[in-house]
Write an enzyme that holds these catalytic residues in place. Structure first.
Site, short mmCIF file in Angstrom:
data_model
loop_
_atom_site.label_atom_id
_atom_site.label_comp_id
_atom_site.label_asym_id
_atom_site.label_seq_id
_atom_site.Cartn_x
_atom_site.Cartn_y
_atom_site.Cartn_z
N SER A 63 0.86 -1.19 0.00
CA SER A 63 0.00 0.00 0.00
C SER A 63 0.90 1.24 0.00
CB SER A 63 -0.92 -0.02 1.22
OG SER A 63 -0.14 -0.08 2.38
N LYS A 75 -0.91 5.70 -5.56
CA LYS A 75 -1.90 5.54 -6.64
C LYS A 75 -2.65 6.84 -6.89
CE LYS A 75 -4.65 2.16 -5.52
NZ LYS A 75 -4.10 1.54 -4.34
N GLU A 109 -9.97 5.13 -9.41
CA GLU A 109 -8.89 4.52 -8.60
C GLU A 109 -9.50 3.53 -7.61
OE1 GLU A 109 -6.72 7.43 -6.27
OE2 GLU A 109 -5.80 5.88 -5.03
N GLU A 138 -11.50 -7.32 1.02
CA GLU A 138 -12.56 -6.32 0.92
C GLU A 138 -12.57 -5.56 -0.41
OE1 GLU A 138 -12.04 -4.04 4.45
OE2 GLU A 138 -10.18 -3.12 3.78
N LYS A 189 9.72 -10.06 -9.06
CA LYS A 189 8.80 -11.14 -8.69
C LYS A 189 7.52 -10.64 -8.01
CE LYS A 189 10.12 -15.16 -8.77
NZ LYS A 189 10.34 -15.87 -10.03
N LYS A 249 11.40 -8.44 -19.09
CA LYS A 249 11.05 -9.61 -18.28
C LYS A 249 9.64 -9.45 -17.69
CE LYS A 249 12.85 -12.09 -14.30
NZ LYS A 249 13.87 -12.01 -13.25
N CYS A 269 -9.69 27.14 11.52
CA CYS A 269 -10.75 26.40 12.21
C CYS A 269 -10.48 26.30 13.72
CB CYS A 269 -10.95 25.04 11.55
SG CYS A 269 -12.63 24.45 11.76
N GLN A 322 -10.44 29.20 16.82
CA GLN A 322 -11.06 29.04 18.14
C GLN A 322 -10.01 29.20 19.25
OE1 GLN A 322 -13.08 25.26 17.69
NE2 GLN A 322 -14.53 26.07 16.19
N GLU A 381 -16.29 22.60 23.66
CA GLU A 381 -15.83 21.29 23.18
C GLU A 381 -14.89 20.68 24.23
OE1 GLU A 381 -13.74 21.42 19.42
OE2 GLU A 381 -13.55 19.25 19.32
N HIS A 389 -11.76 26.16 5.96
CA HIS A 389 -10.52 25.44 5.61
C HIS A 389 -10.04 25.88 4.22
CE1 HIS A 389 -10.22 22.58 8.92
NE2 HIS A 389 -11.53 22.66 8.96
N GLU A 415 -7.23 25.69 2.96
CA GLU A 415 -6.21 24.81 2.38
C GLU A 415 -6.77 23.87 1.31
OE1 GLU A 415 -7.45 24.63 5.42
OE2 GLU A 415 -7.45 22.60 6.27
N1 GLN Z 1 -13.26 20.94 16.78
C1 GLN Z 1 -13.65 22.21 16.27
C2 GLN Z 1 -15.12 22.22 15.86
O1 GLN Z 1 -15.71 21.17 15.65
C3 GLN Z 1 -12.79 22.61 15.09
C4 GLN Z 1 -12.92 21.72 13.91
C5 GLN Z 1 -11.81 21.88 12.90
O2 GLN Z 1 -10.76 22.44 13.21
N2 GLN Z 1 -11.99 21.33 11.72
O3 GLN Z 1 -15.69 23.27 15.76
#
Ligand code: GLN
Length: 555
Positions: A21, A25, A148, A157, A197, A231, A389, A393, A413, A515, A517
């Site tokens: 693994s 891929k 993929e 599986e 092989k 080969k 995120c 906070q 949280e 996010h 990113e």
């Molecule tokens: N745990 C936090 C929330 O649920 C931040 C989540 C995160 O950073 N993706 O709000």
């Protein structure tokens, strides 16, 4: 019964993996997609994951790496991140299926009586469901669908998926399907040679279940000699020219499509599928790679997280930093900092000398204290800071505790009963008891304050970004924060949700609830990452200049 027809023009490429693994891929599929797109073809990519979770959303980053979120809120495998970074193919929840998702749908249909009294079986009902998932992407406007198959050939599986792709060529005609198998050619130091092989055995497994690969892509550490390719070709029943070397890349994953193309992979694919395409034009990619291979300067960024030792947990964050570096002709050197290290050794020791600090997303209480400490360090020392995120906070908690003096400030949280719940659940989240797929997920709009760092970076006052969280800034504290210098520069346009925060008296301190990113590409870096890296480069310059002018101690 799902229909067995597909649009006649749509071709299908199935990519399987063998031997071990983690062969890459996903990267190989993304590279194939990139090459075909650069020949003017319209591609779609999709991944099948043989595990039983309905999606990776409930899995720990240790198990699975990053959960990659799409515009439509689907929580998917991180390989979809490669697909998006390498191609312009639109992705949706139809692009990632697990065994769990397939079975869930089959069982729901069985309960609804859709199978009209039949015995429901893996063949044909589960395989039909898988084939329907492939066909869903083969719409009129698509030339090639790349599918993929996760896992390794030989896994129990994975069998229904392999059986489904075997049947698929019978349904749509073999001339419309291409099977590519990715394997490893290990180099044994003791024997001083590479070994074929394991590849032979892996292909044998595939052929036993009725799939004859058309192309073998061989991951190698060293150059593969021609007689080795001959080969492998003979034992695996493929042409020698269809044994393609994919040598390990040391500098950048973005080199992979180029080297595959040098080994004629895209040429072979279009020939075998009978596709007529424009000539390959990858000048944009080459220009981008030049900047990767020859950066003009360097910058040190600390990423402070709790899954830092695990390579894939913050994959898209590292990629987005690299992309910003590429746009600024700079190499971003990332210092991966375990936040608990800061709790143990102090921010000064762990973060000394960095040019910028990024705190990415996360869940749960472990490591939060270290992140809060890192943010305090960035705020007080005027070091560029980017929070994502949970990073936002934590920045809110830090400000509440250390600027507003609200000692017991927290997110609910971590501490449900804290005196100052500056980050908390919205009412609609209270009622939720199921964990899977119940967060605020996918694309949401944000209105930005004109003239703020965020709106200047984006060059716009209205943006959309992907989300994955439950907790929000608690607006009961907003006025207090504002009075002390926090700027709420981004909010939901139709409501009070805080999306972006900044600090008035700081060169670059910005945190987002989304996010970003997930929307950065090597050829189109994300504006906030670019803004952050640029500010970090500027700080580095200032630091270097002040070091150069500082009188040296005698002796
Ligand atoms: N745990 C936090 C929330 O649920 C931040 C989540 C995160 O950073 N993706 O709000």
């Amino acid at each position: 019964m799902p229909s067995t027809t597909t649009h006649p023009r749509t071709k299908h490429i199935f990519v399987t993996g063998g031997v071990v693994s983690s062969l890459g891929k996903g990267l190989t599929c993304a590279s194939i997609g990139m090459l075909l797109e650069h020949r003017g073809l319209r591609v779609r990519l999709q991944k099948f994951d043989p595990y039983i979770n309905v999606d990776p959303g409930t899995m720990s980053p240790y198990q699975h790496g990053e959960v990659y979120v799409l515009d439509d809120g689907a929580e998917t495998d991180l390989d979809l991140g490669h697909y998006e970074r390498f191609t312009n193919a639109p992705l949706s929840r139809d692009c990632n299926y697990t065994t769990g998702k397939i079975y869930l749908s089959v069982i729901e249909k069985e309960r609804a009586g859709d199978y009209l009294g039949k015995t429901v079986q893996v063949i044909p009902h589960v395989t039909d469901e898988i084939k329907a998932a492939i066909r869903k992407l083969a719409t009129d406007d698509v030339d090639v669908v790349i599918t993929e198959i996760g896992g390794t050939v030989g896994d129990i599986e994975g069998l229904p998926f392999l059986e489904a792709i075997r049947q698929f060529a019978l349904d749509v005609g073999k001339q419309n399907c291409l099977y590519i198998h990715l394997t490893l050619i290990p180099y044994l130091k003791a024997a001083g040679e590479a070994k074929s092989k394991p590849t032979q055995h892996s292909v044998e497994q595939l052929r036993r279940i009725g799939i004859q690969p058309d192309i073998l892509i061989c991951r190698t550490e060293r150059e593969m000699p021609r007689d080795m390719a001959e080969k492998i070709a003979m034992f695996c029943n493929v042409e020698t020219r269809s044994v393609i070397e994919e040598r390990d890349k040391t500098v950048s994953i973005y080199e992979v499509p180029l080297s595959l193309s040098e080994n004629k992979l895209d040429e072979l694919i279009v020939e075998k599928l009978g596709l007529r395409t424009a000539p390959l034009d990858i000048s944009d990619w080459r220009a981008m790679l030049q900047k990767v291979l020859h950066p003009a300067q360097e910058v040190n960024i600390a990423v402070v997280g709790k899954y830092i030792k695990y390579q894939d947990a913050y994959k898209s964050v590292y990629e987005a930093l690299d992309h910003a570096g590429i746009a600024l002709s700079s190499r971003v050197v990332v210092r991966r900092v375990e936040s608990e290290e800061i709790e143990r050794d102090g921010a000064e020791r762990v973060l000394g000398g960095v040019d910028g600090i990024l705190v990415p997303g996360g869940f749960g209480y472990r490591g939060v204290a270290g992140k809060v400490e890192a943010i305090r360090f960035a705020r007080e020392r005027q070091i560029p800071f980017f929070g994502i995120c949970l990073g936002l906070q934590c920045a809110v908690i830090e400000f509440a505790r250390n600027v507003l003096g609200l000692e017991d400030a927290n997110t609910t949280e971590i501490d449900r009963n804290c005196r100052h719940p500056v980050v908390c659940l919205l009412d609609e989240q209270f009622a939720i008891t199921q964990m899977g797929g119940t967060m605020r997920l996918g694309l949401y709009p944000t209105a930005l304050l004109p003239g703020s760092l965020a709106s200047v970076a984006y060059g716009s006052d209205f943006v959309q970004e992907r989300h994955r969280h439950r907790y929000e800034f608690n607006n009961a504290y907003r006025a207090q924060f504002e009075a002390a210098g926090m700027v709420f520069s981004g909010t939901s346009p139709d409501g009070p949700l805080v999306e972006v925060i900044e600090l008035r008296d700081h060169p670059w301190f910005l945190a987002v609830q989304c996010h970003p990113e997930f929307r950065s590409k090597p050829t189109k870096s994300h504006p906030l990452f670019r803004g952050f890296v640029k500010a970090s480069l500027e700080r580095r310059e200032v630091r270097k200049r002040s070091e150069a002018t500082r009188p040296r101690a005698a002796g």
